[in-house]
Design an enzyme around this catalytic site. Structure first.
Site, mmCIF file in Angstrom:
data_model
loop_
_atom_site.group_PDB
_atom_site.id
_atom_site.type_symbol
_atom_site.label_atom_id
_atom_site.label_comp_id
_atom_site.label_asym_id
_atom_site.label_seq_id
_atom_site.Cartn_x
_atom_site.Cartn_y
_atom_site.Cartn_z
ATOM 1 N N ASN A 49 0.830 -1.212 0.000
ATOM 2 C CA ASN A 49 0.000 0.000 0.000
ATOM 3 C C ASN A 49 0.862 1.259 0.000
ATOM 4 O O ASN A 49 1.830 1.346 0.749
ATOM 5 C CB ASN A 49 -0.879 0.027 1.249
ATOM 6 C CG ASN A 49 -1.476 -1.316 1.555
ATOM 7 O OD1 ASN A 49 -2.198 -1.857 0.746
ATOM 8 N ND2 ASN A 49 -1.125 -1.876 2.704
ATOM 9 N N HIS A 60 11.164 -6.146 -1.353
ATOM 10 C CA HIS A 60 10.125 -6.370 -2.365
ATOM 11 C C HIS A 60 9.023 -5.304 -2.279
ATOM 12 O O HIS A 60 8.686 -4.678 -3.284
ATOM 13 C CB HIS A 60 9.538 -7.772 -2.176
ATOM 14 C CG HIS A 60 8.479 -8.132 -3.165
ATOM 15 N ND1 HIS A 60 8.737 -8.850 -4.313
ATOM 16 C CD2 HIS A 60 7.155 -7.847 -3.200
ATOM 17 C CE1 HIS A 60 7.616 -8.996 -4.997
ATOM 18 N NE2 HIS A 60 6.632 -8.395 -4.337
ATOM 19 N N GLU A 61 8.488 -5.098 -1.082
ATOM 20 C CA GLU A 61 7.385 -4.136 -0.948
ATOM 21 C C GLU A 61 7.873 -2.728 -1.244
ATOM 22 O O GLU A 61 7.176 -1.935 -1.867
ATOM 23 C CB GLU A 61 6.749 -4.205 0.448
ATOM 24 C CG GLU A 61 6.263 -5.595 0.878
ATOM 25 C CD GLU A 61 5.452 -6.346 -0.158
ATOM 26 O OE1 GLU A 61 4.755 -5.704 -0.960
ATOM 27 O OE2 GLU A 61 5.523 -7.596 -0.179
#
Ligand code: B3K
Ligand code: ZN
Length: 881
Positions: free
Chosen positions: A276, A308-309
Site C-alpha cells: 500500500n 520487495h514491498e
C-alpha cells in the site's frame, strides 16, 4: 455420465464464470478524487466515500460500482439524496447520472466478523486493511479496478485510548480530539492510485522511527509499528528498509517520493506483506527478528520482503497494472528486483540456487497441473488464485531472461524508458516489453511468447565433435507438452548461457576473452557450431539457470564431476551435483520397482567427498550441494510417479552418503561449530548452514553421537538458527532426545506464536507413521489458533507440502485430513484454504489408487453447498483433468 460428472455440471451452473483478458474494456467512468471518512467500531464501522466522478464514454451508460458484504445507508448525487439505483449481485447500478458529478456513498461494515482478512478487518486488537486484489469493494461501492486512478484523502476516527495511532496513505495533514474519548487523523496521498493500494490501520503499537536522506536530498521519515513489547525485534527490518532505499537509488536510479514511509506488522495476514502506498502492512513474520527468536533464513526473508514491498513503490504503485491479467507486470518485475537486491547484498549463487529450487520443487508442478497458466493468464475465475509461483517466480525468470539477452546496461536503459513513458499510468506487459525493445533495439517479438504460453519447455541437447575439422557442434530441440489450459505450443526464444570445459577442466574462450556465451534458441531445433576446438569439450548448459526449462543431455558421471569441480559458474557446479543425484535416484527407483539392488557408486561418493573437504568453496554452497532434490521435486523426474519408491530410494541414497562420509560430516560439524557472538552476516550464516546440514547427516547414522551434539548445541547456543538446527536434526533423525527437546522448546516459547510456527513445522514434517495423530492433537495446543493463517500454514501446510510421503500415504488419511481442514476453512478464509489445497490437486502422474482417493476428497469439497469460488475454481479444474 458418472455421478461426479453430473455434480461438476450442476455446480458449474450455480457458480461464477471465468473472466477473460480479451474482454478488457476501459471504464466508462473515471474518478478523480475520493475523500473517505471512517468512523471505526468493531461491528458497525461507518464509511463515507465522496468521489468526483466523470463519464468518459460517449454513450450514456449506468454506473456500475463493485460492492461486497456492505450495508448501504445512503447515496447522494451532488448533495441530494438519490434513489435511482439497483443493488445487484456484485455491486450496485446507478442510473441516469449527469456527465460529471459528486457522488456520496455511506455504508456500514463489520470488521470484527471479517475472518477472510480482505477489506477492513481486525488483526488482534488493531484494525487493518487488505485491498489487493479486489478487497476495496468490501469497504465501499467503488470502481474497484486497477486502471481507475484517483487521489485519496482519508479521515480516520476512533477511540483514542484503544487506537492512539490512526494511519492511512500519504502524508498526515490534520488531527484532533472529538467527543466521547474519540479522536481523528486526516491523511492526503498526492499520488493518484487504484483502490487496491488503499490502506488504513488503527491500533496501539510500539513505534520505531528513523530517517533516510534520498539522493536528491529529501529527508524521509521511516516508521515501523509493531505490537507492544516487540521493539527489540525491529532493528533488522529498519536496516533492511534503509538498504532497500539506497539500493534502488544506486542500481535502478529510483528514489522515494513521499515524506514518510510506514510499515505496520500484524499477526493475522493472509500472505507476506502488502505494498500500500506509503503504508505497507506486513505479516509480522517478515518484520520481527532478533537473534533469539529468528533464524538466519528469517533474517534473509525479512530483508527480501521489506525490499520487495519497497521496490513496488515504483514497479507497481507509480506504474501499475491496467487489469489483473497483467499482474506479472508488477510482480514478476518486483520479484526480479528483490532477487537482485538479495544477490547484490549477499551471495549471488546461493540466492540463485534457492530461487531455482523453488522453481523446480513447486513452479514446474504448477505449470504441469490443473491450474497451469501463462505468466499473463488469459482467463481467471478468482483473482486471488493467480498470485502464483508462475506469475511471481516464473514471471521473474522471464524478466531475468530479458536481462540476460539485453545485458545490465540496456536493461537499465529500458527501465528508465519504461518509467519515463508510463509514470502515473496503468499499463500492460506489452508496454513493458515495448520499452525494453525500444531502448535496446533488440527485437523481442518472439520473446513475448513467454507471456502467453504456459508449461515448462523441455530442451533436449545432443552434440558432436569433429576432430578432423576441430569443430564442436551442439544441437538443441525444444518441446513444450500440452497443458491443462493450452493444447498447442509454439517454440520460444530461449537464452542458453553456455561454457565449454576442456579435458583439463579449463574453460574455452568463446567470445572476446569470455568464458561463456549466450546462445539464442528461437526455433524448434537449432544447431550451433564452435570452431577451433582442440578436443571434445564438456558442455556446461544453462549457466545460472538462464531459462526456466528442463533440459536433458546424456552426461556421464565423469562429465558431471568435471562440471562440479571446474565450472566457473557456482550455480552450474551445484546443478551438476543435482543432476548426478537425480540420475541415481531414477536408477534406484527403477531398481526398487523391478526388485533389483539399490546402489550408489564410489565415484559419486568421491565426488561429494571433494566438495565436503574443499577449502575454497563457500560453506553455504557446500551445504546447498548436499541439499538434494526433495521428494516433491523428484516427482518432476518421472512420467509415472511412485511415491513410495521415490521415498525409499532417496532415503537409501541419503543414508549411504551419510554413512560413507560420516567422519567428514563429524569433522565439518566440529570445524564450524565454534561459538562466538551472533552476527547475521553472510559468512557466519554460511557456516551455521553447513554445520547444521552436517548435523542432520550425522543424525542419519549415529544416533548416539548426534544426540550428544544436539543436546550440547541447544545448551550452548545463543541464537535461534542453531537452536532450530539442533531441533531439526533431532526431529528428522527421530533421535532419542527428540521428545525432551521439543517439549523444552515448547515450554520456552509457547507464548510467541511466530516462534512456535517453527515448532509446528517440525511436528508436521516428522518422518513418522503417527504424524497425523500428533497433528490432530496439536489443534488443541496452547499456542495454536485455527484463525491465524501463519499457524495453519505451519501445521497443515507444512504437512501437506513437505511431508510428501505421509501426505500421500496410500490409505488416503493425508488427503482426508487436508480436506477436513479445507471444509472448516472454506467459509471462513477461502483465500488461505485455496493456497493449502495445492498438493491435493497436482495428482496427474500418481497411481490410480491415489488418484481415486484424491478425487473422492475433491468431490466431497464440490458437494459443499457454499463452496467458495476460490476453491471451486481449483477443484473443478482438478477434476476435469
Ligand atoms: N501485492 C501483494 C500480494 C497481494 C495478494 C492478494 N491476494 C504482495 C506482494 O506481492 O508484494
Ligand atoms: Zn509483490
Amino acid at each position: 455420465m458418472s455421478n461426479s460428472d453430473s455434480l461438476v455440471e450442476e455446480v458449474i451452473e450455480r457458480n461464477p464464470q471465468e473472466k477473460h483478458l480479451s474482454d478488457y474494456r476501459p471504464s466508462d467512468y473515471t474518478i478523480s478524487t475520493i475523500d473517505l471518512e471512517f468512523d471505526l467500531f468493531d461491528h458497525q464501522t461507518k464509511v463515507q466515500a465522496i468521489s468526483q466522478v466523470q463519464r468518459v464514454s460517449k454513450e450514456v451508460t449506468p454506473l456500475f460500482l463493485f460492492g461486497e458484504a456492505l450495508n448501504l445507508v445512503s447515496i447522494l448525487v451532488d448533495d441530494v439524496d438519490y434513489t435511482d439505483f439497483e443493488l445487484v449481485k456484485d455491486g450496485i447500478v446507478i442510473n441516469h447520472l449527469p456527465t460529471s458529478f459528486k457522488l456520496e456513498i455511506n455504508t456500514e461494515i463489520d470488521p470484527a466478523k471479517n475472518h477472510a482478512f480482505e477489506g477492513l478487518y481486525k488483526s488482534g486488537d488493531a484494525f487493518c486493511t487488505q485491498c489487493e486484489a479486489e478487497g476495496f469493494r468490501r469497504i465501499t461501492y467503488y470502481l474497484d479496478r486497477p486502471d481507475v486512478l484517483a487521489k485519496f484523502s482519508t479521515k480516520v476516527i476512533a477511540d483514542k485510548t484503544l487506537y492512539p495511532y490512526l494511519l492511512s496513505n500519504g502524508n498526515q495533514v490534520d488531527q484532533g480530539d472529538l467527543d466521547a474519548g474519540r479522536h481523528f487523523v486526516s491523511w492526503v496521498d498526492p499520488f493518484p492510485k487504484p483502490a487496491y493500494l488503499f490502506a488504513l490501520v488503527a491500533g496501539d503499537f510500539d513505534l520505531v522511527e528513523d530517517n533516510f536522506i534520498t539522493k536528491s536530498g529529501r529527508d524521509v521519515k521511516l516508521a515501523i509499528f509493531v505490537d507492544k513489547g516487540n521493539l527489540d525485534k525491529t532493528q533488522h527490518a529498519m536496516l533492511s528498509l534503509k538498504k532497500s532505499m539506497q539500493w534502488d537509488e544506486e542500481r535502478f536510479n529510483l528514489e522515494y517520493d513521499l515524506d514518510i514511509y510506514m510499515i505496520v506488522a500484524v499477526d493475522f495476514f493472509n500472505m507476506g506483506a502488502m505494498e500500500n502506498k506509503g503504508l505497507n502492512v506486513f505479516n509480522s513474520k517478515f518484520v520481527l527478528a532478533n537473534q533469539q527468536s529468528a533464524t538466519d533464513q528469517d533474517y534473509l526473508g525479512v530483508e527480501a520482503v521489506i525490499g520487495h514491498e519497497y521496490f513496488h513503490n515504483w514497479t507497481g504503485n507509480r506504474i501499475t497494472c491496467r487489469d489483473w491479467f497483467q499482474l506479472s507486470l508488477k510482480e514478476g518485475l518486483t520479484v526480479f528486483r528483490d532477487q537482485e537486491f538479495s544477490s547484490d547484498l549477499g551471495s549471488r549463487s546461493v540466492n540463485r540456487i534457492a530461487n531455482v529450487m523453488t522453481m523446480r520443487d513447486h513452479q514446474f508442478a504448477e505449470d504441469a497441473g490443473p491450474m497451469s497458466h501463462p505468466i499473463r493468464p488469459e482467463s481467471v475465475m478468482e483473482m486471488n488464485n493467480f498470485y502464483t509461483l508462475t506469475v511471481y517466480e516464473k514471471g521473474s525468470e522471464v524478466i531475468r531472461m530479458l536481462h540476460t539477452l539485453l545485458g545490465e546496461e540496456k536493461f537499465q536503459k529500458g527501465m528508465q524508458l519504461y518509467v519515463q513513458r508510463h509514470d502515473g499510468q496503468a499499463v500492460t506487459c506489452d508496454d513493458f516489453v515495448a520499452a525494453m525493445q525500444d531502448a535496446s533495439e533488440i527485437d523481442l517479438t518472439l520473446f513475448k511468447r513467454w507471456y502467453s504460453q504456459s508449461g515448462t519447455p523441455q530442451v533436449f541437447v545432443t552434440d558432436h565433435y569433429d576432430s578432423v575439422n576441430q569443430t564442436y557442434q551442439i544441437t538443441f530441440k525444444q518441446k513444450t507438452l500440452p497443458t491443462a489450459d493450452q493444447k498447442k505450443k509454439l517454440p520460444l526464444h530461449i537464452p542458453i548461457d553456455i561454457e565449454l570445459l576442456d579435458s583439463n577442466g579449463n574453460s574455452l574462450e568463446l567470445l572476446e576473452g569470455k568464458k561463456n556465451r549466450v546462445l539464442s534458441l528461437t526455433q524448434k531445433e537449432q544447431t550451433f557450431v564452435f570452431k577451433h576446438i582442440l578436443s571434445k569439450p564438456v558442455p556446461c548448459l544453462f549457466r545460472g539457470f538462464s531459462a526456466p526449462v528442463k533440459y536433458q543431455y546424456a552426461y556421464t558421471d565423469e562429465q558431471l564431476l568435471d562440471i562440479m569441480s571446474f565450472a566457473s559458474d557456482e550455480f552450474s557446479r551445484w546443478d551438476a551435483g543435482q543432476t548426478l543425484f537425480n540420475k541415481y535416484l531414477v536408477k534406484n527407483v527403477k531398481a526398487l520397482q523391478s526388485g533389483g539392488a539399490l546402489s550408489l557408486p564410489e565415484i559419486f561418493i568421491d565426488g561429494f567427498k571433494s566438495v565436503l573437504v574443499s577449502e575454497t568453496l563457500d560453506p553455504s554452497l557446500v551445504a546447498d550441494m548436499f541439499a538434494f532434490t526433495s521428494e516433491n521435486g523428484a516427482r518432476e523426474l518421472f512420467e509415472q510417479v511412485d511415491i513410495d519408491a521415490i521415498h525409499n530410494a532417496r532415503d537409501f541414497m541419503l543414508k549411504e552418503i551419510a554413512t560413507k562420509l560420516h567422519e567428514l560430516f563429524v569433522d565439518t560439524y566440529l570445524r564450524h561449530n565454534q561459538l562466538k557472538a551472533y552476527q547475521p552476516n553472510i559468512d557466519d550464516i554460511a557456516k551455521r548452514k553447513l554445520k547444521n546440514s552436517a548435523l542432520s547427516f550425522i543424525a542419519r547414522v549415529d544416533k548416539k553421537v548426534a544426540d550428544e551434539y544436539v543436546l550440547a548445541q541447544i545448551a550452548s547456543c545463543n541464537n535461534m538458527t542453531d537452536y532450530l538446527g539442533a531441533l531439526n536434526a533431532a526431529n528428522s533423525g527421530l533421535l532419542p532426545c527428540r521428545a525432551a527437546v521439543m517439549q523444552a522448546f515448547d515450554d520456552k516459547w509457547f507464548e510467541n506464536g511466530l516462534v512456535m510456527d517453527k515448532w509446528f513445522v517440525l511436528q508436521a514434517s516428522m518422518p513418522s507413521d503417527n504424524v497425523l495423530d500428533n497433528i490432530d492433537a496439536l489443534f488443541n495446543h496452547r499456542s495454536f489458533d485455527f484463525n491465524n493463517p501463519n499457524r495453519l500454514r505451519s501445521l497443515v501446510g507444512a504437512f501437506a507440502q513437505t511431508n510428501t510421503y505421509r501426505f500421500h500415504h496410500v490409505d488416503g488419511s493425508g488427503y482426508a485430513f487436508l480436506t477436513d481442514q479445507l471444509i472448516k476453512l472454506n467459509s471462513q478464509n477461502p483465500q488461505v484454504a485455496s493456497r493449502l489445497i495445492t498438493p491435493l490437486i497436482q495428482f496427474k502422474n500418481l497411481d490410480q489408487v491415489r488418484i481415486k482417493l484424491i478425487k473422492a476428497e475433491l468431490n466431497r469439497l464440490l458437494a459443499l453447498p457454499d463452496l467458495a469460488v476460490d476453491l471451486y475454481e481449483k477443484v473443478t479444474k482438478a477434476l476435469a483433468q
